[in-house]
Scaffold this active site. Structure first.
Site, PDB file in Angstrom:
ATOM      1  CE  LYS A 139      -6.500  13.711   0.759  1.00  0.00           C
ATOM      2  NZ  LYS A 139      -6.577  12.528  -0.062  1.00  0.00           N
ATOM      3  NE  ARG A 140      -3.474   9.632  10.473  1.00  0.00           N
ATOM      4  CZ  ARG A 140      -3.126   8.691  11.335  1.00  0.00           C
ATOM      5  NH1 ARG A 140      -3.931   7.670  11.569  1.00  0.00           N
ATOM      6  NH2 ARG A 140      -1.998   8.769  12.000  1.00  0.00           N
ATOM      7  CE  LYS A 185     -13.902   5.196   1.158  1.00  0.00           C
ATOM      8  NZ  LYS A 185     -12.992   5.217   2.332  1.00  0.00           N
ATOM      9  CE  LYS A 226      -2.473  10.560   3.492  1.00  0.00           C
ATOM     10  NZ  LYS A 226      -3.138   9.670   2.516  1.00  0.00           N
ATOM     11  CG  HIS A 248      -1.894  -1.088   1.251  1.00  0.00           C
ATOM     12  ND1 HIS A 248      -3.185  -0.959   0.787  1.00  0.00           N
ATOM     13  CD2 HIS A 248      -1.770  -2.359   1.671  1.00  0.00           C
ATOM     14  CE1 HIS A 248      -3.811  -2.115   0.941  1.00  0.00           C
ATOM     15  NE2 HIS A 248      -2.976  -2.987   1.473  1.00  0.00           N
TER      16      HIS A 248
HETATM   17  C1  26Q Z   1       3.484  -0.115  10.531  1.00  0.00           C
HETATM   18  C2  26Q Z   1       4.384  -0.484  11.521  1.00  0.00           C
HETATM   19  C3  26Q Z   1       4.395   0.164  12.747  1.00  0.00           C
HETATM   20  C4  26Q Z   1       3.454   1.155  13.000  1.00  0.00           C
HETATM   21  C5  26Q Z   1       2.542   1.506  12.013  1.00  0.00           C
HETATM   22  C6  26Q Z   1       2.555   0.879  10.783  1.00  0.00           C
HETATM   23  C7  26Q Z   1       1.582   1.267   9.748  1.00  0.00           C
HETATM   24  C8  26Q Z   1       0.228   1.332  10.039  1.00  0.00           C
HETATM   25  C9  26Q Z   1      -0.689   1.713   9.081  1.00  0.00           C
HETATM   26  C10 26Q Z   1       1.982   1.562   8.465  1.00  0.00           C
HETATM   27  C11 26Q Z   1       1.055   1.929   7.491  1.00  0.00           C
HETATM   28  C12 26Q Z   1      -0.297   2.010   7.794  1.00  0.00           C
HETATM   29  C13 26Q Z   1      -1.338   2.402   6.830  1.00  0.00           C
HETATM   30  C14 26Q Z   1      -1.123   2.688   5.570  1.00  0.00           C
HETATM   31  C15 26Q Z   1      -2.200   3.124   4.686  1.00  0.00           C
HETATM   32  O1  26Q Z   1      -3.311   3.388   5.100  1.00  0.00           O
HETATM   33  N1  26Q Z   1      -1.932   3.211   3.378  1.00  0.00           N
HETATM   34  C16 26Q Z   1      -2.945   3.639   2.423  1.00  0.00           C
HETATM   35  O2  26Q Z   1      -3.609   2.476   1.935  1.00  0.00           O
HETATM   36  C17 26Q Z   1      -4.704   2.834   1.113  1.00  0.00           C
HETATM   37  C18 26Q Z   1      -5.416   1.558   0.715  1.00  0.00           C
HETATM   38  O3  26Q Z   1      -4.688   0.864  -0.229  1.00  0.00           O
HETATM   39  C19 26Q Z   1      -4.245   3.627  -0.099  1.00  0.00           C
HETATM   40  O4  26Q Z   1      -5.385   4.040  -0.801  1.00  0.00           O
HETATM   41  C20 26Q Z   1      -3.411   4.841   0.333  1.00  0.00           C
HETATM   42  O5  26Q Z   1      -2.875   5.477  -0.801  1.00  0.00           O
HETATM   43  C21 26Q Z   1      -2.311   4.407   1.272  1.00  0.00           C
HETATM   44  O6  26Q Z   1      -1.611   5.538   1.770  1.00  0.00           O
END
Ligand code: 26Q
Length: 814
Positions: free
Chosen positions: A549-550, A661, A555, A358
């Site tokens: 969004k985050r 969305k 972004k 992702h």
């Molecule tokens: C990993 C290890 C330790 C702590 C946190 C994490 C962690 C947690 C969540 C790393 C990444 C995430 C989330 C990532 C995320 O939401 N990515 C998004 O995924 C979407 C679905 O595919 C995409 O549409 C977005 O572009 C992408 O940013």
């Protein structure tokens, strides 16, 4: 309970549940009691369908899809489950007889915030589509006791509070303590030859932990099947209790017990730059080990000691690298516990797992210090070394003259410290590697994972993300749902491409004005929410320009701020200026440790304070920042948006799903050529999308040639005025220097090239405003965005995963 109940019997069930679960009657019940009674009533109507699903799986010996995800963001369940049981109108009528309003009871529900953002919400959209399409599946994850933090603002700064989501009761989950699993951590390994002279390894762990599964039903729209979301909660073992308690130090013993239960305590609120935290690795291993034990237990009841069928009966999708330790765990189970030969186990493992990425940011690829691994999972580290050494051997054979390749591709990185690269383990240990949009999948092949693409081109594929139209159109936007259905029927709910039939109404003036009325009514609703929650008055006829969004530098919420400040100066310098009134709406959480992101939040709020109050602006610009953006709030915002801001630097956003969305709800995108924006633009038509900015290739070239943000500052007077005013404290008169660091970093580094994209952004944002001024033309754009967004249904995505990766078909339920 397959036939829908009458409102009378539904009413009786509701009263019975109010009494059985809440111990109340109508007179004494508060709103939460009533909600809980209703939720229990609805969930009972899912039990028999769930049981039927399990029997059908057994009878058909079905191949199961197992979705492994450290995060889920299911949103509120009540309306979704009413829709999927066909009970919405019955419930509404039944409640009305008690003078109760379904919509206000639904508002009582606390949503489970068991994820950070896109990745977690995608997992929940896929669970919805799996059920709707009839694919038998289990979503495995962690039952965090505290989900993503609750955000509020104090003096414009983000403040975090613990998300105690279970406090008011959790009516959708079924704890299954009798199906608990014991897993282990730490200790050491013992290598020996057994009585048959077979080389064996035994893991002698130091601690054991129990995982208790909690089931949540996942019904699908118009589908007899009910799938399971199975989340694990950590408990201390009883033997553990006995040992330490008997050792005498009662208080320390209780402390230790709490430590093991900490594993499922809290979701990590970072969504990039993961730091190698011990507890995070414990969480990952915990849920993965519990899930694999569960899967093997089920498989072995069907095929006792016959492993040949395993990959035919189980497909495991890894949602990013977070569950990747599953590859080493399955190898351990097959080799150490079930005594399979390495090659056989490796063949089974690779055929079972598939891996989704992702991200494109190299710094977001998870790595764990070998030292942490050794301490927590000594046997798994050995297995990873073995996988790696066999892999590198093959590699040297294929590329004998390229020793560097082994350094680049080794699962174990040597410098600056020894670390395990989880993405490489996932790429090597699975049969499929997919990105989530066409652009990202291409860039994975050409950049991020180029070496792996050269080695295993057949593994690489793309699965463009999708979103569920049930939650994000039908439930979130009832007015639009009714209008659409009045013209093309309701087939679109399970076949979203049918929205194309709306295209023929683009010339129908009556339909166009109805379309406009729906958007306006939705905007009035949102304006009322803004008024009541934030005490800001906004004009529903202004353009609702939305970025939710985050919060992340890539972004580029800060670029949006530059736009707002630019317009502000235009107005101040020329108060008579005619501009399209504009309401800027933000929603975004920043990771609690991400200082720059938190400063950007403070800046947005500060700009809002000044702009919203300035009499010279005369209400033509408003800035609204909703605290605590989450799924429930998202459902109220998308339907009211005119303009969807998707302005990440090209080559940074893997896909985005908010963009889909918005488009589905008739918002027009103002965006870069990034992630799924590209697909949206191709589908809705270039004339219905406001494009700006560098392409990913241009970004790459500009970086190589040397990027000098100062050049833009010097060439564009409006940019200079904007940056100078932020830097010198126009928006922070009490502390004039607080935002200087943001501006300095733009002028001297500007990692995400805001200044390079600024001129074209301002221009595109202006074209959007002009287009909005011609409402008829705008409505056409809006309608065509909806009509041509059918591709972005998660049903389409899931069908692609099922046919191309999982090789599975829908369950037959009579
Ligand atoms: C990993 C290890 C330790 C702590 C946190 C994490 C962690 C947690 C969540 C790393 C990444 C995430 C989330 C990532 C995320 O939401 N990515 C998004 O995924 C979407 C679905 O595919 C995409 O549409 C977005 O572009 C992408 O940013």
């Amino acid at each position: 309970m397959n036939n829908p109940p009458s409102p009378e019997s539904f009413r009786q069930e509701f009263l019975d549940n109010l009494s059985a679960y809440q111990g109340k009657d109508l007179e004494r019940a508060n709103a939460n009691d009533l909600y809980l009674a209703l939720a229990h009533t609805v969930r009972e109507h899912l039990v028999s369908r769930w049981l039927t699903t399990l029997s059908a799986i057994d009878r058909q010996d079905a191949k199961m899809v197992y979705y492994f995800s450290a995060e889920y963001l299911p949103g509120r369940q009540l309306n979704n489950n009413l829709l999927n049981t066909g009970l919405t109108e019955i419930a509404r009528q039944a409640l009305a007889e008690f003078n109760l309003d379904l919509d206000s009871l639904a508002e009582q529900e606390t949503e489970p915030g068991l994820g950070n953002g896109g990745l977690g919400r995608l997992a929940s959209c896929y669970m919805d589509s799996l059920a709707a399409l009839g694919y038998p599946a289990v979503g495995y994850g962690i039952r965090y006791e505290y989900g993503i933090f609750q955000q509020s603002f104090q003096n414009g700064w983000q403040v975090e509070q613990a998300d105690d989501w279970l406090r008011r009761g959790a009516p959708w989950e079924f704890p299954q303590p009798e199906e608990q699993v014991e897993i282990a951590f730490g200790g050491r390994t013992r290598h020996y030859f057994d009585e048959n002279k077979l080389y064996c390894v035994e893991w002698m762990p130091e601690t054991r932990i129990i995982g208790v599964p909690y089931n949540i039903f996942v019904p699908g729209f118009n589908s007899p099947l009910v799938n399971t979301l199975r989340l694990w909660s950590a408990r201390a073992t009883q033997s553990f209790d006995l040992q330490v308690f008997n050792a005498g130090d009662y208080v320390r013993a209780v402390e230790q017990k709490t430590l093991s239960e900490n594993i499922s305590k809290v979701l990590y609120p970072d969504d990039t730059t993961p730091q190698g935290k011990l507890l995070r690795l414990q969480q990952q291993y915990f849920f993965v080990a519990c899930s694999l034990a569960d899967i093997l237990r089920f498989y072995l009841t069907r095929y006792p000691s016959d492993w040949s069928q395993f990959p035919e009966k189980a497909a495991i999708q890894l949602n990013d690298t977070h569950p990747t330790i599953a590859i080493a765990e399955l190898m351990r189970l097959l080799v150490d516990v079930h005594k399979l030969r390495w090659d056989h186990a490796w063949d089974i493992t690779r055929r079972t797992f598939a891996y989704t990425l992702h991200t494109l940011l190299p710094e977001a690829l998870e790595e764990w210090p070998v030292q942490i691994f050794e301490q927590l999972l000594p046997r798994h580290l050995e297995i990873i070394y073995e996988i790696n050494s066999r892999f590198l051997q093959d590699l040297r054979q294929r590329f004998p003259n390229d020793p560097n390749r082994a350094v680049r591709m080794s699962i174990v990185r040597e410098t600056p410290e020894k670390r395990v690269r989880m993405a490489y383990l996932a790429a090597i240990g699975s049969h499929s590697i997919n990105g989530v949009s066409g652009l990202q999948s291409d860039l994975l092949k050409s950049r991020t994972l180029a070496d792996f693409y050269e080695l295993f081109p057949e593994k690489f594929n793309n699965k463009t993300n999708g979103v569920t139209p049930r939650r994000f159109l039908y439930i979130a936007n009832p007015r639009l749902k009714d209008l659409i259905t009045s013209r093309i029927g309701s087939g679109w709910l399970s076949d979203l491409e049918q929205l194309r039939r709306l295209e023929e109404y683009v010339t129908d003036t009556e339909f166009c004005s109805a379309w406009h009325e729906v958007k306006l009514a939705n905007k009035r609703d949102l304006a009322a929410l803004i008024q009541s929650r934030l005490d800001i008055e906004v004009d529903p006829n202004s353009i609702f320009d939305v970025m939710v969004k985050r919060l992340h530098e890539y972004k580029r919420q800060l670029l949006k701020v530059l736009h707002i400040v630019t317009l502000y100066h235009r107005l101040r310098d020329n108060p008579e200026l005619k501009i399209t009134p504009r309401t800027f709406i933000f929603g975004a959480k920043a990771a609690p440790g991400y200082q720059t992101a938190k400063l950007i939040i403070k800046l947005i709020n500060s700009v809002g304070d000044v702009v919203n109050r300035d009499p010279l602006v005369n209400g033509k610009l408003k800035v609204v920042y909703f605290p605590n953006f989450n799924v429930s709030l998202a459902e109220r915002i998308y339907p009211a948006a005119d303009l969807s801001e998707q302005i990440s630097l090209a080559g940074m956003e893997a896909s985005g799903t908010g963009n889909m969305k918005f488009a589905l709800n008739g918002a027009v995108t103002l965006g870069t050529y990034d992630g799924a924006n590209i697909d949206i633009r191709r589908l809705v038509g270039a004339e219905n999308f406001f494009l700006f900015g560098l392409t990913a290739d241009e970004v790459f070239t500009l970086r190589q040639g040397g990027y000098y943000p100062m050049d833009y500052y010097q060439s564009y007077p409006e940019l200079r005025q904007t940056l100078d005013s932020i830097s010198s404290g126009l928006f922070s008169p009490q502390h004039p220097e607080i935002f200087r660091s943001l501006v300095d970093s733009l002028l001297h580094k500007d990692e995400y090239m805001l200044l390079a994209d600024y001129p074209s952004y301002i221009e595109a944002a202006e074209s959007a405003a002009q287009a909005y001024a011609d409402l008829r033309r705008w409505n056409c754009k809006s309608m065509l965005n909806t009509a041509r967004s059918g591709f972005f249904s998660s049903d389409r995505s899931v069908r692609e995963y099922a046919t191309e990766i999982w090789k599975t078909s829908p369950l037959k339920i009579p």
